[in-house]
Motif scaffolding. Structure first.
Motif, mmCIF file in Angstrom:
data_model
loop_
_atom_site.group_PDB
_atom_site.id
_atom_site.type_symbol
_atom_site.label_atom_id
_atom_site.label_comp_id
_atom_site.label_asym_id
_atom_site.label_seq_id
_atom_site.Cartn_x
_atom_site.Cartn_y
_atom_site.Cartn_z
ATOM 1 N N UNK A 173 0.815 -1.215 0.000
ATOM 2 C CA UNK A 173 0.000 0.000 0.000
ATOM 3 C C UNK A 173 0.854 1.273 0.000
ATOM 4 N N UNK A 174 1.888 1.321 0.805
ATOM 5 C CA UNK A 174 2.696 2.534 0.906
ATOM 6 C C UNK A 174 3.275 2.932 -0.446
ATOM 7 N N UNK A 175 3.814 1.965 -1.171
ATOM 8 C CA UNK A 175 4.409 2.255 -2.481
ATOM 9 C C UNK A 175 3.340 2.622 -3.504
ATOM 10 N N UNK A 176 2.230 1.899 -3.483
ATOM 11 C CA UNK A 176 1.148 2.181 -4.431
ATOM 12 C C UNK A 176 0.545 3.557 -4.158
ATOM 13 N N UNK A 177 0.365 3.901 -2.893
ATOM 14 C CA UNK A 177 -0.162 5.219 -2.546
ATOM 15 C C UNK A 177 0.803 6.326 -2.967
ATOM 16 N N UNK A 178 2.101 6.067 -2.865
ATOM 17 C CA UNK A 178 3.092 7.053 -3.310
ATOM 18 C C UNK A 178 3.023 7.247 -4.821
ATOM 19 N N UNK A 179 2.850 6.152 -5.560
ATOM 20 C CA UNK A 179 2.667 6.258 -7.014
ATOM 21 C C UNK A 179 1.453 7.115 -7.331
ATOM 22 N N UNK A 180 0.356 6.832 -6.648
ATOM 23 C CA UNK A 180 -0.886 7.558 -6.905
ATOM 24 C C UNK A 180 -0.714 9.045 -6.603
ATOM 25 N N UNK A 181 -0.059 9.347 -5.493
ATOM 26 C CA UNK A 181 0.139 10.747 -5.107
ATOM 27 C C UNK A 181 0.973 11.506 -6.135
ATOM 28 N N UNK A 182 1.864 10.812 -6.808
ATOM 29 C CA UNK A 182 2.660 11.439 -7.861
ATOM 30 C C UNK A 182 1.858 11.603 -9.149
ATOM 31 N N UNK A 183 1.044 10.618 -9.457
ATOM 32 C CA UNK A 183 0.337 10.592 -10.731
ATOM 33 C C UNK A 183 -0.945 11.421 -10.750
ATOM 34 N N UNK A 184 -1.776 11.309 -9.705
ATOM 35 C CA UNK A 184 -3.144 11.818 -9.803
ATOM 36 C C UNK A 184 -3.226 13.320 -10.004
ATOM 37 N N UNK A 185 -2.401 14.142 -9.345
ATOM 38 C CA UNK A 185 -2.484 15.582 -9.630
ATOM 39 C C UNK A 185 -2.217 15.915 -11.098
ATOM 40 N N UNK A 186 -1.382 15.132 -11.752
ATOM 41 C CA UNK A 186 -1.132 15.358 -13.176
ATOM 42 C C UNK A 186 -2.372 15.026 -13.998
ATOM 43 N N UNK A 187 -3.041 13.950 -13.628
ATOM 44 C CA UNK A 187 -4.282 13.593 -14.318
ATOM 45 C C UNK A 187 -5.354 14.647 -14.060
ATOM 46 N N UNK A 188 -5.444 15.130 -12.834
ATOM 47 C CA UNK A 188 -6.425 16.172 -12.527
ATOM 48 C C UNK A 188 -6.186 17.426 -13.360
ATOM 49 N N UNK A 189 -4.925 17.833 -13.465
ATOM 50 C CA UNK A 189 -4.610 19.026 -14.259
ATOM 51 C C UNK A 189 -4.966 18.820 -15.723
ATOM 52 N N UNK A 190 -4.701 17.622 -16.237
ATOM 53 C CA UNK A 190 -5.029 17.298 -17.629
ATOM 54 C C UNK A 190 -6.532 17.398 -17.851
ATOM 55 N N UNK A 191 -7.310 16.845 -16.932
ATOM 56 C CA UNK A 191 -8.766 16.854 -17.095
ATOM 57 C C UNK A 191 -9.350 18.244 -16.877
#
Length: 218
Positions: A173-191
């Motif tokens: 979970x810790x690693x997956x959550x870190x991936x998500x925290x890096x990725x999701x703001x970029x997806x939000x900005x794109x959308x």
């Protein structure tokens, strides 16, 4: 991305929510999709769904997350990571979401139930299952995620191996959550940029109805 993320990225717009919900159902060219009640806004939501999937599928951080479980799940990793990311989003809603998760989920369910007549009949059972089972808040519970994955494994023989995937989610979970925290703001900005372009186009169209609208930004 799975249901929760797609709804959040629809910018609290009912038509975009409905189109995003239909995204996996509609095949082929969106402009040819014809169903009673379908509006240009719903079609824009379908395009937004596809844009989200395309951005996610090609993103290096998402590929990194898939690689964390690829040794065990192979090509099924893509489906599993979609569910993982909704779990992280639900768990970390205070950081990435809007208001409270239960309030957001209730508003989405209101949208789906209130517009059921505009949705194809084949998707009505999914609406009923989602709203009655409160899927969107359920994503925050890893036990719920495990049940959902086991249910997917039972319903689709091709996905029979994913029933154990919650074990990997708990372990990493810790690693997956870190991936998500890096990725999701970029997806939000794109959308956010896509939705803004869509709204600008809609505004221009309403002011100049005699002029054919330009191509959709999605």
């Amino acid at each position: 991305m799975n249901f929760l993320a797609h709804f959040l990225l629809s910018a609290n717009d009912e038509d975009l929510r409905l189109g995003n919900f239909l995204g996996d159902l509609v095949k082929g060219r969106v402009e040819r999709y014809d169903h009673p009640g379908v509006t240009p806004g719903i079609k824009a939501g379908i395009r937004l769904h596809r844009a989200i999937d395309s951005f996610s599928d090609t993103h290096p951080v998402v590929r990194r997350t898939k690689q964390r479980i690829a040794h065990r799940y192979g090509r099924l990793s893509s489906v599993i990571v979609d569910v993982y990311y909704d779990h992280v989003l639900a768990r970390e809603w205070a950081t990435h979401g809007e208001g409270t998760l239960p309030a957001f989920a209730d508003d989405v369910y209101r949208t789906l139930r209130g517009n059921l007549g505009r949705l194809p009949e084949e998707i009505h059972p999914l609406v009923h299952a989602m709203t009655q089972g409160d899927w969107l808040t359920g994503y925050a519970d890893i036990a719920y995620v495990g049940r959902a994955l086991r249910g997917m494994a039972r319903r689709a023989p091709v996905a029979r191996d994913i029933g154990t995937a919650a074990e990997e989610l708990a372990a990493q979970y810790t690693d997956i959550a870190a991936d998500f925290a890096e990725f999701f703001p970029q997806l939000q900005a794109h959308c956010t940029a896509l939705v803004a372009a869509h709204r600008d186009d809609q505004s221009a169209s309403s002011e100049q109805r005699a002029t054919p609208p330009g191509p959709s930004p999605f």
